[in-house]
Design an enzyme around this catalytic site. Structure first.
Site, PDB file in Angstrom:
ATOM      1  N   CYS A 257       0.795  -1.239   0.000  1.00 32.43           N
ATOM      2  CA  CYS A 257       0.000   0.000   0.000  1.00 32.43           C
ATOM      3  C   CYS A 257       0.825   1.286   0.000  1.00 32.43           C
ATOM      4  O   CYS A 257       0.816   2.025  -0.978  1.00 32.43           O
ATOM      5  CB  CYS A 257      -0.949  -0.018   1.195  1.00 32.43           C
TER       6      CYS A 257
HETATM    7  N1  LIG Z   1      -2.639  -6.435   0.888  1.00 30.48           N
HETATM    8  C1  LIG Z   1      -3.264  -5.465   1.507  1.00 30.48           C
HETATM    9  O1  LIG Z   1      -3.095  -5.285   2.720  1.00 30.48           O
HETATM   10  C2  LIG Z   1      -4.257  -4.561   0.771  1.00 30.48           C
HETATM   11  C3  LIG Z   1      -5.108  -3.743   1.529  1.00 30.48           C
HETATM   12  C4  LIG Z   1      -6.031  -2.953   0.869  1.00 30.48           C
HETATM   13  C5  LIG Z   1      -6.078  -2.949  -0.517  1.00 30.48           C
HETATM   14  N2  LIG Z   1      -5.234  -3.729  -1.241  1.00 30.48           N
HETATM   15  C6  LIG Z   1      -5.359  -3.701  -2.699  1.00 30.48           C
HETATM   16  O2  LIG Z   1      -6.074  -4.857  -3.132  1.00 30.48           O
HETATM   17  C7  LIG Z   1      -5.590  -5.298  -4.395  1.00 30.48           C
HETATM   18  C8  LIG Z   1      -5.117  -6.737  -4.286  1.00 30.48           C
HETATM   19  O3  LIG Z   1      -4.034  -6.791  -3.387  1.00 30.48           O
HETATM   20  P1  LIG Z   1      -3.568  -8.127  -2.687  1.00 30.48           P
HETATM   21  O4  LIG Z   1      -2.627  -7.715  -1.612  1.00 30.48           O
HETATM   22  O5  LIG Z   1      -4.724  -8.972  -2.347  1.00 30.48           O
HETATM   23  O6  LIG Z   1      -2.752  -8.797  -3.901  1.00 30.48           O
HETATM   24  P2  LIG Z   1      -2.200 -10.287  -3.988  1.00 30.48           P
HETATM   25  O7  LIG Z   1      -1.050 -10.243  -4.919  1.00 30.48           O
HETATM   26  O8  LIG Z   1      -2.038 -10.868  -2.622  1.00 30.48           O
HETATM   27  O9  LIG Z   1      -3.403 -11.103  -4.669  1.00 30.48           O
HETATM   28  C9  LIG Z   1      -3.872 -10.828  -5.943  1.00 30.48           C
HETATM   29  C10 LIG Z   1      -4.204 -12.146  -6.629  1.00 30.48           C
HETATM   30  O10 LIG Z   1      -4.769 -11.857  -7.904  1.00 30.48           O
HETATM   31  C11 LIG Z   1      -4.351 -12.861  -8.805  1.00 30.48           C
HETATM   32  N3  LIG Z   1      -4.555 -12.384 -10.169  1.00 30.48           N
HETATM   33  C12 LIG Z   1      -3.828 -11.488 -10.873  1.00 30.48           C
HETATM   34  N4  LIG Z   1      -4.394 -11.285 -12.073  1.00 30.48           N
HETATM   35  C13 LIG Z   1      -5.508 -12.043 -12.136  1.00 30.48           C
HETATM   36  C14 LIG Z   1      -6.518 -12.243 -13.118  1.00 30.48           C
HETATM   37  N5  LIG Z   1      -6.494 -11.598 -14.275  1.00 30.48           N
HETATM   38  N6  LIG Z   1      -7.513 -13.112 -12.844  1.00 30.48           N
HETATM   39  C15 LIG Z   1      -7.548 -13.789 -11.658  1.00 30.48           C
HETATM   40  N7  LIG Z   1      -6.616 -13.629 -10.698  1.00 30.48           N
HETATM   41  C16 LIG Z   1      -5.621 -12.763 -10.935  1.00 30.48           C
HETATM   42  C17 LIG Z   1      -2.917 -13.114  -8.409  1.00 30.48           C
HETATM   43  O11 LIG Z   1      -2.474 -14.379  -8.865  1.00 30.48           O
HETATM   44  C18 LIG Z   1      -3.004 -13.032  -6.879  1.00 30.48           C
HETATM   45  O12 LIG Z   1      -3.216 -14.301  -6.289  1.00 30.48           O
HETATM   46  C19 LIG Z   1      -4.492  -4.323  -4.780  1.00 30.48           C
HETATM   47  O13 LIG Z   1      -5.044  -3.311  -5.562  1.00 30.48           O
HETATM   48  C20 LIG Z   1      -4.052  -3.750  -3.450  1.00 30.48           C
HETATM   49  O14 LIG Z   1      -3.491  -2.467  -3.570  1.00 30.48           O
HETATM   50  C21 LIG Z   1      -4.329  -4.559  -0.617  1.00 30.48           C
END
Ligand SMILES: NC(=O)c1ccc[n+]([C@@H]2O[C@H](COP(=O)([O-])OP(=O)(O)OC[C@H]3O[C@@H](n4cnc5c(N)ncnc54)[C@H](O)[C@@H]3O)[C@@H](O)[C@H]2O)c1
Length: 415
Positions: A257
């Site tokens: 983030c």
């Molecule tokens: N991690 C956090 O604490 C957090 C908190 C708030 C918001 N976010 C936001 O949420 C979003 C996701 O973050 P995250 O930490 O969960 O990411 P992550 O990398 O842990 O998970 C994302 C998943 O999406 C999958 N993926 C990618 N492209 C894909 C597609 N086309 N179809 C299906 N699956 C696909 C990946 O393989 C991965 O498993 C980001 O925008 C991030 O900024 C994250």
């Protein structure tokens, strides 16, 4: 319902939706992740294996790489990554997810984007992709909304269910539908008037933290020279019942983030308004400099003991960016470790929370033992995991540089 992207955000949402009674199909392009979910082997700290097993055993949770399995869904939530590529927002994962979901959209369905992004993404990027791929019209045939995720990995008190959830829709009917879904998932929803406002809300929250952490980091860098203790000052200021919220210094910011999200906002403002968001630029500069500042402190501390970084044994505690988690994405502790290695330090790292396959090959990991502590010329506390034996470090460490204010003693220096 469908969750696209089963990561830190998507997997807790999918499991929570199963617990709320939904039939959930989770789609992820990562075959290994999907396989692990099928074997009830969670890779996300916020979802333990028991909870995952209960979801799988209910018969209402299926993880797949196959988009054909999402046919006929009511609600689809997209939680795919939104990284930066050389400082520029990379929305290719959202685009790819949107294109893959679109052919399966049917009239009456609802699509919600949860990925963090700049204001305008839901309406100007996702909407046209969904419309083109489905032949349907958002607002007329299907509902569309945005709801930022506030998940705080490792936080035992606040989780998806009890953290208020900001929600939005492109029109009143979309908002009602988005509210209907999240009303089943979380205790409280906070509707806002547009998707752009909801998108901005997330960036505002993270920019606020980023800027405030940069401010205390800058103060930490000068307070010692002023003969004052910044940590004590923050605690003292924190007793003020109004107008002050404590943020604490550290070796920099990391995770998915803070090093990323504010730059989504400044990029969009620069692109559309030709203006610089100066607070964000300054916060990036200060927070990015922190690992170098820690290296400087280590160098000086060793120098005072007649030693150089080159050849010294450095025991670094923590590689994760955040206490009690194993997440090393964008971690300043990793930058710190590599800087010390590049100066010729004989560096070993203790990191109990990160899976072995995620630790980069240039990092040598060891257990925290008395022998390791006694052998080190300097111990650098980079992440203040509760699992570390701080009494051992205080008692047996020759010299400790603590960037998290966890240790006490004559041989301990605090950032
Ligand atoms: N991690 C956090 O604490 C957090 C908190 C708030 C918001 N976010 C936001 O949420 C979003 C996701 O973050 P995250 O930490 O969960 O990411 P992550 O990398 O842990 O998970 C994302 C998943 O999406 C999958 N993926 C990618 N492209 C894909 C597609 N086309 N179809 C299906 N699956 C696909 C990946 O393989 C991965 O498993 C980001 O925008 C991030 O900024 C994250």
């Amino acid at each position: 319902m469908i969750v696209v992207g089963l990561g830190y955000v998507g997997l807790p949402l999918a499991v929570r939706a199963v617990e709320a009674g939904y039939l959930v199909v989770g789609v992820d392009t990562d075959e290994l992740r999907v396989k692990r979910l099928g074997a009830c082997d969670s890779y996300i700290e916020g979802v333990d294996d028991t909870r995952l097993m209960a979801a799988v055993d209910s018969g209402r949770f299926h993880a797949t790489t196959d988009y054909d399995r999402i046919e006929g869904f009511d609600v689809c939530v997209i939680t795919v990554p939104t990284p930066l590529r050389e400082g520029v927002p990379d929305l290719s994962f959202v685009e790819c997810a949107g294109r893959s979901v679109a052919p399966h959209l049917t009239p009456g369905a609802t699509v919600v984007l949860e990925s963090t992004t700049y204001p305008g993404t839901t309406e100007t990027l996702l909407r046209p992709l969904l419309e083109a791929g489905s032949g349907l019209k958002a607002g007329e045939d299907f509902h569309l909304g945005y709801s930022p995720e506030r998940i705080d990995p490792g936080n035992p008190e606040w989780h998806l269910e009890n953290t208020p959830k900001v929600i939005s829709g492109i029109d009143p009917a979309s908002l009602r539908s988005v509210e209907g879904f999240y009303g089943d998932i979380v205790e409280r929803t906070v509707p806002v008037s547009s998707c752009r406002t909801a998108e901005l809300t997330k960036l505002l929250e993270n920019t606020y933290r980023h800027v405030n952490i940069a401010m205390v980091n800058e103060m930490a860098m000068v307070s010692r020279q002023l003969g004052a203790d910044i940590w004590e000052a923050i605690d003292a200021a924190g007793t003020k019942p109004f107008g002050f919220m404590p943020f604490r210094p550290g070796p920099g910011v990391g995770g998915h983030c803070l090093p990323v999200d504010p730059s989504y906002l400044s990029w969009q403002v620069k692109r559309l308004l030709r203006q610089d968001l100066r607070f964000i630029g300054l916060a990036n500069e200060i927070n990015d400099h922190m690992p170098a500042h820690v290296v400087q402190r280590v160098t000086r501390g060793l120098n005072e003991r007649g030693k150089s970084v080159k050849g010294s044994r450095v025991l670094q505690l923590g590689l994760a960016y955040k206490k009690n988690t194993g997440d090393i994405r964008e971690s300043p502790a990793l930058v710190l470790a590599r800087s010390l290695l590049s100066l010729g330090a004989r560096l070993t790292v203790v990191e109990p929370h990160t899976d072995a396959y995620l630790v980069p090959p240039d990092i040598t990991r060891v257990e925290l033992t008395e022998a390791e502590v006694r052998a080190a010329d300097v111990i650098v506390v980079a992440t203040d995991h509760d699992a570390f034996d701080y009494a051992l470090i205080e008692d047996a460490g020759a010299y400790v540089l603590d960037t998290r204010n966890r240790c006490r003693g004559e041989r301990v220096e605090i950032l």
